[in-house]
Write a protein that holds these residues in place. Structure first.
Motif, PDB file in Angstrom:
ATOM      1  N   ALA A   1      20.723 -39.055  57.363  1.00  0.00           N
ATOM      2  CA  ALA A   1      21.751 -37.778  57.563  1.00  0.00           C
ATOM      3  C   ALA A   1      21.816 -36.896  58.643  1.00  0.00           C
ATOM      4  O   ALA A   1      23.293 -36.213  59.139  1.00  0.00           O
ATOM      5  CB  ALA A   1      20.487 -36.539  57.420  1.00  0.00           C
ATOM      6  N   GLN A   2      21.522 -37.348  60.426  1.00  0.00           N
ATOM      7  CA  GLN A   2      22.435 -37.089  61.007  1.00  0.00           C
ATOM      8  C   GLN A   2      23.977 -37.853  61.397  1.00  0.00           C
ATOM      9  O   GLN A   2      24.585 -37.367  61.321  1.00  0.00           O
ATOM     10  CB  GLN A   2      21.668 -38.705  62.354  1.00  0.00           C
ATOM     11  CG  GLN A   2      20.346 -37.740  63.036  1.00  0.00           C
ATOM     12  CD  GLN A   2      20.386 -37.789  64.200  1.00  0.00           C
ATOM     13  OE1 GLN A   2      19.827 -39.647  63.989  1.00  0.00           O
ATOM     14  NE2 GLN A   2      19.346 -37.708  65.061  1.00  0.00           N
TER      15      GLN A   2
ATOM     16  N   ILE B   1      28.045 -32.174  54.644  1.00  0.00           N
ATOM     17  CA  ILE B   1      26.601 -31.877  53.991  1.00  0.00           C
ATOM     18  C   ILE B   1      27.147 -31.063  52.657  1.00  0.00           C
ATOM     19  O   ILE B   1      26.719 -30.739  52.176  1.00  0.00           O
ATOM     20  CB  ILE B   1      25.908 -31.272  54.822  1.00  0.00           C
ATOM     21  CG1 ILE B   1      25.287 -32.618  56.244  1.00  0.00           C
ATOM     22  CG2 ILE B   1      24.789 -31.091  54.418  1.00  0.00           C
ATOM     23  CD1 ILE B   1      25.590 -31.800  56.948  1.00  0.00           C
TER      24      ILE B   1
ATOM     25  N   LEU C   1      26.229 -26.994  62.777  1.00  0.00           N
ATOM     26  CA  LEU C   1      25.168 -27.370  62.362  1.00  0.00           C
ATOM     27  C   LEU C   1      24.208 -27.578  63.780  1.00  0.00           C
ATOM     28  O   LEU C   1      24.560 -27.534  64.340  1.00  0.00           O
ATOM     29  CB  LEU C   1      25.537 -29.233  61.774  1.00  0.00           C
ATOM     30  CG  LEU C   1      24.598 -30.164  61.164  1.00  0.00           C
ATOM     31  CD1 LEU C   1      23.827 -29.308  59.780  1.00  0.00           C
ATOM     32  CD2 LEU C   1      25.054 -31.738  61.129  1.00  0.00           C
TER      33      LEU C   1
ATOM     34  N   LYS D   1      18.292 -30.422  62.317  1.00  0.00           N
ATOM     35  CA  LYS D   1      17.564 -30.519  61.686  1.00  0.00           C
ATOM     36  C   LYS D   1      15.824 -29.980  61.807  1.00  0.00           C
ATOM     37  O   LYS D   1      15.291 -29.309  62.218  1.00  0.00           O
ATOM     38  CB  LYS D   1      16.695 -32.761  60.981  1.00  0.00           C
ATOM     39  CG  LYS D   1      18.252 -33.012  60.703  1.00  0.00           C
ATOM     40  CD  LYS D   1      17.740 -34.517  60.580  1.00  0.00           C
ATOM     41  CE  LYS D   1      17.579 -35.162  62.015  1.00  0.00           C
ATOM     42  NZ  LYS D   1      16.904 -36.932  62.029  1.00  0.00           N
TER      43      LYS D   1
ATOM     44  N   TYR E   1      18.897 -30.511  56.194  1.00  0.00           N
ATOM     45  CA  TYR E   1      20.136 -29.990  57.389  1.00  0.00           C
ATOM     46  C   TYR E   1      19.306 -28.333  57.766  1.00  0.00           C
ATOM     47  O   TYR E   1      19.044 -28.145  56.629  1.00  0.00           O
ATOM     48  CB  TYR E   1      21.309 -30.238  56.721  1.00  0.00           C
ATOM     49  CG  TYR E   1      21.133 -31.928  56.457  1.00  0.00           C
ATOM     50  CD1 TYR E   1      21.817 -32.817  57.829  1.00  0.00           C
ATOM     51  CD2 TYR E   1      21.145 -32.425  55.491  1.00  0.00           C
ATOM     52  CE1 TYR E   1      21.965 -33.705  57.030  1.00  0.00           C
ATOM     53  CE2 TYR E   1      21.743 -33.408  54.534  1.00  0.00           C
ATOM     54  CZ  TYR E   1      22.379 -34.122  56.129  1.00  0.00           C
ATOM     55  OH  TYR E   1      22.074 -35.154  55.665  1.00  0.00           O
TER      56      TYR E   1
ATOM     57  N   THR F   1      18.190 -33.227  52.999  1.00  0.00           N
ATOM     58  CA  THR F   1      19.284 -33.982  53.242  1.00  0.00           C
ATOM     59  C   THR F   1      18.461 -35.293  51.906  1.00  0.00           C
ATOM     60  O   THR F   1      19.942 -36.626  52.285  1.00  0.00           O
ATOM     61  CB  THR F   1      18.329 -35.480  54.051  1.00  0.00           C
ATOM     62  OG1 THR F   1      17.187 -35.788  53.775  1.00  0.00           O
ATOM     63  CG2 THR F   1      18.360 -34.217  55.383  1.00  0.00           C
TER      64      THR F   1
END
Lengths: 405, 241
Positions: free
Chosen positions: B22-23, B30, B138, B141, B150, B168
């Motif tokens: 996800a990072q 996203i 963003l 998380k 996210y 995610t």
């Protein structure tokens, strides 16, 4: 020949006692227990539910249940702030409606009580305090009293909701006044027979129970923070059982069985079992379970188990009547419980009607459907009579065929 | 024992790995996945949405929510079996509170009107956010119900801040955190979106749990209907009699 005469005489006596017996049609069945003595009913329902026989969609607003006589259905409904008694044919056709008094409309607007019928007389209440007796054939008012003005009843939070108890020549009502707490009226004239001061607390919406003992009959009802036992001969207060909470809503009818009183509140002590002395003068607490509550859906006791729906949590549960412990539960939201022909009928607040087979403590599902007709909240207790299940949902009364063929 | 350990590792792998990847995604990536998961192409063709169900607290309150493009919203619900309305007609937000004994409709205060306007947006705050005048960033998380998600910070056009939290793995909205002034204090409101089901190919959360400063309720939907004809007059505030 002698045998023949004896047989005919016996038959005559049996039939006469049946025909002329004073059967009282009332809230949650003839004994106010939620148990309907029916046979030959469906043991499972098809996916769409039992067949709808008819619907009458114009009985006014309300939450009270109907009562069913051989020819007529009676149910209360509110229109434009007035409470009416409606009479319908057994096929749901409108016969007449008779005004009773002003109805409660501040919250949950509509009639609350279920009529009580003895022979050709009907007894009803209206939300702002009218108690009335009407002729069952015509709807003509025989007498009425106003609990607010005649008995100084303080106004309630949710309107007067009591379904009246008849005992012989008496009808009882609970104005909740400081000096006129519970009143017995002559059911033929409306005249006062006795007044019980109780604890001087306001009414708590309870439809009372009547306990018949050898020595006396006892009216069991709730006021704001106590259950009361009243000797019906003279209105003397025999005992009371205090509620620990500040709540004032104790709607469910208590149950008496084999020397014990059971009650379940949603606003008080929860579930409680009391031992009643043989002469009815004393009560002793056997157990209580504060976590087991129910506000207005009633409960059913079958042998060692009590079936009801929780108020605080949305599920049905089974309480062991000996130990006060929850021994099983069923996820079906929360609502009303009645019983007939070995099956539980559960009507939840989402409008789903479920059929369950009580097997020991377990509730085994046997079908459910959603009541899609009608208006407002699904609070009214269903009624079963001669193979027909009557369901009131606000302005609609529906008749479902639940007879096994 | 070994079997149990292996199962746990497999579970952890599938739970955490999407979070690790996800990072690497940007905000736009996203959002693109979020639009795709939500079938926003098809949602653009939806002119009206009618939802029915219940608000579940101690009592059950039947609810009906109607949205019509571009900016009409109505929530009809029962409190103590009295029917109440909260409505935005595109310009004015109004409500009725019959349980207070007042029958006449009342205009909502400005802060609540802003919330009503946002509720009227069928596409939600994350779609066409630049055109709507919002700013997004963003914000790392978070976890929702044990799943990594996210966290997107939204600075709304009206200056208010809220967070939208997106799973995610599924890229569905899982949680929204917003803030409201009440009694001179700022209170936090958390919405949790659960039980996604597709209606005509578009996913809708059939359960929305709200934690409003400790008071919890849940909207449980029973039906969602798309593109039904709606009488627009029903959004207009009735005149006081």
């Amino acid at each position: 020949m002698q045998t023949k005469i004896f047989f005919v005489a016996t038959l005559f006596i049996l039939l006469s006692s049946r025909i002329f017996s004073q059967e009282i049609l009332q809230w949650r069945g003839t004994e106010r227990t939620g148990i309907y003595h029916e046979t030959n009913l469906l043991k499972s329902w098809p996916e769409a539910g039992p067949a709808l026989i008819w619907e009458c969609d114009s009985i006014g607003n309300g939450y009270g249940s109907p009562i069913i006589t051989a020819s007529t259905i009676y149910v209360n409904g509110e229109i434009d702030t007035i409470s009416y008694l409606y009479a319908l044919t057994r096929s749901g056709k409108f016969l007449w409606k008779a005004p009773i008094g002003k109805e409660w409309t501040l919250n949950y607007p509509g009639t609350r009580n279920t009529p009580t019928c003895v022979n050709d007389m009907i007894y009803v209440t209206a939300g702002l305090g009218t108690v009335a007796c009407l002729d069952a054939k015509s709807g003509k008012k025989v007498w009425s009293v106003d609990m607010a003005t005649d008995f100084h009843a303080p106004m309630t939070r949710f309107g007067f909701s009591e379904s009246l108890v008849i005992n012989g020549d008496d009808v009882y009502c609970c104005p909740g006044g400081a000096d006129t707490n519970i009143v017995a009226l002559d059911r033929f004239t409306g005249k006062i027979r006795w007044i019980c001061k109780g604890l001087g607390q306001m009414t708590s919406y309870c439809s009372p129970a009547l306990i018949r003992l050898a020595e006396r009959d006892i009216l069991v009802t709730f006021t704001k923070s106590a259950m009361l036992g009243i000797d019906t001969r003279d209105g003397s207060l025999l005992w009371s059982h205090t509620q620990d909470s500040e709540g004032d809503v104790h709607i469910n009818t208590p149950l008496y069985e084999n020397g014990f009183i059971y009650y379940i509140t949603g606003d008080g002590n929860g579930s409680v079992k009391l031992k009643l002395s043989a002469d009815g003068r004393e009560i002793t607490e056997v157990w209580r379970n504060g976590a087991c509550d129910n506000t207005m859906g009633g409960f059913i006791k079958l042998n060692d188990y009590i079936f009801t729906a929780s108020y605080g949590r949305r599920y049905w549960y089974t309480l062991d009547a000996n130990t006060a412990q929850i021994v099983d539960s069923a996820k079906f939201d929360k609502g009303v419980t009645i019983y007939a022909d070995s099956m539980l009928y559960c009507y939840n607040e989402k409008g789903q009607l479920g059929l369950f087979k009580p097997t020991g403590p377990k509730m085994v599902p046997a079908g459910s459907f959603k009541v899609t007709r009608g208006t407002k909240a699904h609070y009214a207790h269903p009624v079963i009579c001669q193979g027909v299940m009557y369901v009131r949902h606000g302005q609609s009364l529906m008749a479902y065929d639940v007879k096994r063929r | 024992m070994q079997m149990k350990t292996r199962s746990s590792l497999v579970f952890l792998f599938f739970t955490l790995v999407p979070g690790l990847f996800a990072q690497q995604l940007t905000l736009n990536q996203i959002l693109d996945s979020y639009y795709k998961a939500g079938n926003f192409d098809k949602l653009q063709k939806v002119n009206s949405i009618i939802m029915t169900g219940n608000i579940v607290q101690q009592d059950l309150m039947p609810v009906k929510i109607v949205r019509v493009r571009p900016d009409k919203y109505m929530m009809q619900f029962d409190v103590a079996d009295l029917t109440a309305y909260q409505v935005y007609d595109g310009q004015t937000a109004w409500m009725t509170t019959p349980w207070t004994g007042k029958a006449a409709p009342q205009v909502m205060p400005p802060e609540r009107a802003t919330d009503m306007k946002n509720r009227a947006d069928i596409d939600g705050i994350l779609f066409n956010w630049k055109e709507k005048g919002h700013s997004l960033e963003l914000a790392g998380k978070d976890t929702v119900d044990g799943r990594i998600a996210y966290k997107i910070k939204v600075i709304r056009k009206d200056g208010g801040i809220e967070y939208n939290i997106i799973d995610t793995a599924t890229f569905m909205l899982q949680k929204r955190i917003s803030f409201r002034k009440a009694g001179g204090k700022e209170v936090t409101i958390e919405n949790f979106y659960r039980d996604y089901r597709k209606v005509d190919g578009i996913p809708f959360a059939f359960i929305v749990e709200t934690n409003n400063a400790g008071r919890i309720n849940e909207i449980q939907l029973e039906t969602v209907e798309l593109n039904r004809t709606v009488d627009l007059k029903s959004f207009t505030m009735p005149e006081k009699k």
